[in-house]
Design an enzyme around this catalytic site. Structure first.
Site, PDB file in Angstrom:
ATOM      1  CB  THR A 193       1.612 -12.060   6.824  1.00 44.51           C
ATOM      2  OG1 THR A 193       0.367 -12.025   5.969  1.00 44.51           O
ATOM      3  CG2 THR A 193       2.674 -12.680   5.978  1.00 44.51           C
ATOM      4  N   GLY A 194       1.851 -11.537   9.733  1.00 44.63           N
ATOM      5  CA  GLY A 194       2.824 -11.025  11.049  1.00 44.63           C
ATOM      6  C   GLY A 194       2.740 -12.200  12.198  1.00 44.63           C
TER       7      GLY A 194
ATOM      8  CB  CYS B 121      -1.920   0.425   8.448  1.00 43.54           C
ATOM      9  SG  CYS B 121      -0.638   1.802   8.448  1.00 43.54           S
TER      10      CYS B 121
ATOM     11  CD  GLU C  90       5.278  -0.487  12.895  1.00 45.72           C
ATOM     12  OE1 GLU C  90       4.267   0.015  12.410  1.00 45.72           O
ATOM     13  OE2 GLU C  90       6.141  -0.192  13.386  1.00 45.72           O
TER      14      GLU C  90
ATOM     15  N   GLY D 105       2.652  -5.428   7.294  1.00 49.52           N
ATOM     16  CA  GLY D 105       1.618  -6.047   6.408  1.00 49.52           C
ATOM     17  C   GLY D 105       0.544  -6.527   7.363  1.00 49.52           C
ATOM     18  N   GLY D 106      -0.341  -7.453   7.055  1.00 49.61           N
ATOM     19  CA  GLY D 106      -1.413  -7.883   7.631  1.00 49.61           C
ATOM     20  C   GLY D 106      -1.111  -8.873   8.888  1.00 49.61           C
TER      21      GLY D 106
ATOM     22  CG  ASN E 102      -0.537  -0.256   2.539  1.00 49.46           C
ATOM     23  OD1 ASN E 102       0.564  -0.686   2.550  1.00 49.46           O
ATOM     24  ND2 ASN E 102      -0.996   0.480   3.350  1.00 49.46           N
TER      25      ASN E 102
HETATM   26  P1  NAP Z   1       0.204  -9.237   3.689  1.00 49.31           P
HETATM   27  O1  NAP Z   1      -0.452  -9.946   2.868  1.00 49.31           O
HETATM   28  O2  NAP Z   1       0.448  -9.437   4.856  1.00 49.31           O
HETATM   29  O3  NAP Z   1       1.684  -9.069   2.790  1.00 49.31           O
HETATM   30  C1  NAP Z   1       2.871  -8.435   3.486  1.00 49.31           C
HETATM   31  C2  NAP Z   1       4.306  -9.132   3.088  1.00 49.31           C
HETATM   32  O4  NAP Z   1       4.483 -10.041   3.516  1.00 49.31           O
HETATM   33  C3  NAP Z   1       4.290  -9.333   1.503  1.00 49.31           C
HETATM   34  O5  NAP Z   1       5.631  -8.732   1.106  1.00 49.31           O
HETATM   35  C4  NAP Z   1       4.034 -10.729   1.423  1.00 49.31           C
HETATM   36  O6  NAP Z   1       4.729 -11.168   0.026  1.00 49.31           O
HETATM   37  C5  NAP Z   1       4.761 -11.195   2.518  1.00 49.31           C
HETATM   38  N1  NAP Z   1       4.287 -12.476   2.918  1.00 49.31           N
HETATM   39  C6  NAP Z   1       3.333 -13.101   2.709  1.00 49.31           C
HETATM   40  N2  NAP Z   1       3.479 -14.644   3.122  1.00 49.31           N
HETATM   41  C7  NAP Z   1       4.482 -14.511   3.807  1.00 49.31           C
HETATM   42  C8  NAP Z   1       5.258 -15.671   4.551  1.00 49.31           C
HETATM   43  N3  NAP Z   1       4.800 -16.659   4.539  1.00 49.31           N
HETATM   44  N4  NAP Z   1       6.831 -15.410   5.008  1.00 49.31           N
HETATM   45  C9  NAP Z   1       7.184 -14.085   4.680  1.00 49.31           C
HETATM   46  N5  NAP Z   1       6.654 -12.794   3.961  1.00 49.31           N
HETATM   47  C10 NAP Z   1       5.276 -13.255   3.542  1.00 49.31           C
HETATM   48  O7  NAP Z   1      -0.139  -7.703   3.632  1.00 49.31           O
HETATM   49  P2  NAP Z   1      -0.443  -6.788   2.414  1.00 49.31           P
HETATM   50  O8  NAP Z   1      -1.830  -7.272   1.772  1.00 49.31           O
HETATM   51  O9  NAP Z   1       0.718  -6.570   1.418  1.00 49.31           O
HETATM   52  O10 NAP Z   1      -0.556  -5.452   3.338  1.00 49.31           O
HETATM   53  C11 NAP Z   1      -1.971  -4.910   3.783  1.00 49.31           C
HETATM   54  C12 NAP Z   1      -1.582  -5.022   5.382  1.00 49.31           C
HETATM   55  O11 NAP Z   1      -0.480  -4.271   5.965  1.00 49.31           O
HETATM   56  C13 NAP Z   1      -2.627  -4.241   5.972  1.00 49.31           C
HETATM   57  O12 NAP Z   1      -3.184  -5.144   7.044  1.00 49.31           O
HETATM   58  C14 NAP Z   1      -2.324  -3.032   6.648  1.00 49.31           C
HETATM   59  O13 NAP Z   1      -3.002  -2.816   7.790  1.00 49.31           O
HETATM   60  C15 NAP Z   1      -1.116  -3.603   6.734  1.00 49.31           C
HETATM   61  N6  NAP Z   1      -0.028  -2.387   6.784  1.00 49.31           N
HETATM   62  C16 NAP Z   1       0.410  -1.738   8.256  1.00 49.31           C
HETATM   63  C17 NAP Z   1       1.361  -0.834   8.405  1.00 49.31           C
HETATM   64  C18 NAP Z   1       1.835  -0.315   9.551  1.00 49.31           C
HETATM   65  O14 NAP Z   1       2.731   0.464   9.770  1.00 49.31           O
HETATM   66  N7  NAP Z   1       1.245  -0.645  10.707  1.00 49.31           N
HETATM   67  C19 NAP Z   1       1.602   0.010   7.182  1.00 49.31           C
HETATM   68  C20 NAP Z   1       0.837  -0.486   5.936  1.00 49.31           C
HETATM   69  C21 NAP Z   1       0.096  -1.569   6.117  1.00 49.31           C
HETATM   70  P3  NAP Z   1       3.529 -11.590  -1.111  1.00 49.31           P
HETATM   71  O15 NAP Z   1       3.118 -10.361  -1.519  1.00 49.31           O
HETATM   72  O16 NAP Z   1       4.708 -12.110  -1.939  1.00 49.31           O
HETATM   73  O17 NAP Z   1       2.483 -12.571  -0.538  1.00 49.31           O
END
Ligand code: NAP
Length: 478
Positions: free
Chosen positions: A236-237, A286, A252, A232-233, A156
């Site tokens: 995943t976290g 987020c 985060e 990220g989400g 994002n």
């Molecule tokens: P996501 O699906 O959790 O993916 C985030 C990252 O994790 C991507 O690079 C993804 O790679 C990677 N990933 C997925 N599975 C993994 C695994 N098993 N091992 C290691 N890495 C893995 O999140 P998103 O859809 O990209 O982003 C949206 C989320 O991010 C929302 O929940 C949002 O609130 C959160 N976010 C938080 C903040 C903050 O600062 N608090 C800021 C921005 C966004 P792939 O793309 O290859 O699957």
């Protein structure tokens, strides 16, 4: 110098490297192919970590003046090429060109802050003789880099969230491996290009493109990687946290941020801030405003103003200067949001405006009367949907704002200092914005959440603290 991505290559330990398989990068608004990047293998990741071991030594030895110079030069490179950077963000992600330009400006700011903070990584002296056992001792503590940082970033904010990891890591003498989101790898590669141009010694930075599900475990579980800095989400976290073992994790994560609007608020300002906070980046933010709690005697006025502003939103082509909101990142995501809204409507919620999907586009949507028990009421929507609630007063607003598992940031609109202070004391979040929505951040402030919204803090100075270890030095006097 013209900006270009090193066609179909990723940046492994300072070299642009091709892969044997490809990932198509497409524009979410019409599915057109923008470029292809390598789909890295586990072996690529292992090689990357191996190289980062010597990169970490080089980085730790690099004088601060050199770190500052290189990071500053990378920032200036982005400034020179800012429009091309913005165009790439506005192509591969769901941001409009105006949103993308803001992100480029923020990324430059993040890097400049990182260069500045490098000179402030200090320790302090310790008065050892405060304990009888410490008499005759003098000393201090200093901060040392962890070594290799594994950074995993979401789609994002595809440039600035990479800057928030790369800038502090290099400023503090670490090596860093970035695994960007598969749907938005080009912006991260542009960050690598800026550092390559700035003369960063090889092996300190890698941007490895590939699917998290395939190559993520190698990075997360490798003992040489001393910290996983993840944005990220929650799902995943959580999975990463379980696998990481004995290393630092920075998390985060997501949220469903609340904003409270009390009767003494400037309603026009509150409506404007909340609408912008709800629909920025098509709600894929987020900090996005998801739940607004409005004191009952101003509820109707606020709701009318909110809907009027929402009606004026221009949704469409991301590259157009007049567009306010683009599509979601994929059609699948738009369908997920659509299903969440339909579930709420089936359970008795009222649709005030929006609720329409066209491919990956989902219209700015306002719901009221959303009953408890809907996923929308408690989960993160991550789409352009906002829920308005009528509340009796501050007590109820705080109670409802806290009644979820998330806690990133919150906002409150009021002129009453006592009410503002109660919100500060009682809201369970990582940041409270007074007379602003939850969607406020500058890159120097501590940023992170409580509950399921995360662990640790970013914001350059705070990320540097997480990416360094404290070492105590004690001299026994003769
Ligand atoms: P996501 O699906 O959790 O993916 C985030 C990252 O994790 C991507 O690079 C993804 O790679 C990677 N990933 C997925 N599975 C993994 C695994 N098993 N091992 C290691 N890495 C893995 O999140 P998103 O859809 O990209 O982003 C949206 C989320 O991010 C929302 O929940 C949002 O609130 C959160 N976010 C938080 C903040 C903050 O600062 N608090 C800021 C921005 C966004 P792939 O793309 O290859 O699957």
């Amino acid at each position: 110098m013209a900006t270009h991505i090193e066609g179909r290559k990723m940046f492994l330990a300072g070299e642009w490297v091709e892969g044997e398989r490809w990932i198509d990068v497409t524009d979410p608004q019409d599915g057109t192919l923008i470029d292809r990047v390598p789909a890295a293998t586990k072996e690529d990741m292992e090689a990357c970590i191996e190289a980062a071991k010597s990169g970490a030594e080089t980085s730790a030895r690099m004088p601060v003046v050199e770190r500052m110079h290189i990071i500053g030069k990378a920032a200036e490179y982005i400034v020179t090429n800012s429009e091309q950077y913005a165009r790439i963000i506005a192509k591969e992600s769901s941001k409009t060109i105006r949103e993308a330009r803001k992100e480029v400006g923020r990324a430059v700011e993040t890097l400049r802050l990182s260069a500045e903070e490098a000179r402030r990584i200090t320790g302090e002296t310790i008065p050892f003789d405060q304990s009888p056992g410490g008499i005759g001792k003098v000393g201090y503590y200093r901060r040392f880099p962890l070594g290799i940082i594994g950074a995993i970033t979401p789609f994002n904010d595809p440039l600035n969230l990479v800057a928030h990891k790369v800038g502090p890591a290099i400023a503090s003498g670490n090596a860093i491996i970035v695994k960007p989101a598969t749907v938005t790898p080009l912006s991260a590669l542009l960050m690598a290009q800026a550092f390559a141009h700035a003369g960063l010694p090889e092996k300190i930075l890698s941007v490895i493109t590939g699917r998290g599900g395939e190559i993520g475990d190698v990075l997360v579980e490798h003992p040489a990687v001393r910290m996983i800095s993840f944005t990220g989400g929650v799902e995943t976290g959580l999975a990463i946290t379980k696998k990481a073992g004995l290393k630092k994790v920075g998390m985060e994560l997501g949220s469903n941020s609340p904003v409270i609007v009390l009767q003494d608020a400037d309603l026009d300002d509150a409506a404007a801030s909340c609408v912008s906070g709800a629909f920025w980046a098509a709600g894929q933010n987020c900090l996005g405003v998801q739940r607004v709690y409005i004191e009952e005697n101003v509820y109707d006025t606020f709701k009318t103003q909110f809907i009027e502003r929402t009606e004026r939103y221009i949704v469409g082509d991301k590259q157009s200067e007049i567009t306010d909101m683009g599509p979601l990142i994929t059609e699948k995501e738009a369908k997920r949001v659509e299903a969440l809204v339909e579930e709420a409507l089936a359970k008795g919620a009222t649709l005030e405006i929006g609720g329409e999907r066209d491919g990956a586009f989902y219209s700015p949507t306002v719901l009221t009367d959303v009953p408890e028990g809907c996923a929308l009421a408690t989960e993160e929507i991550f789409g352009p949907v906002v829920l308005l609630y009528r509340v009796a007063g501050l007590d109820k607003a705080i109670e409802q704002a806290n009644a979820v598992d998330y806690g990133l940031q919150a906002g409150i609109f009021t002129k009453n200092l006592d009410h503002a202070h109660r919100a500060i004391e009682e809201l369970e979040v990582g940041g409270v914005m007074i007379n602003d929505s939850s969607d406020f951040r500058i890159d120097a402030m501590p940023f992170g959440g409580v509950k399921q919204s995360g662990l640790g803090r970013e914001g350059v100075k705070f990320a540097i603290q997480e990416m360094t270890d404290t070492k105590v030095i004690c001299f026994k006097l003769g």
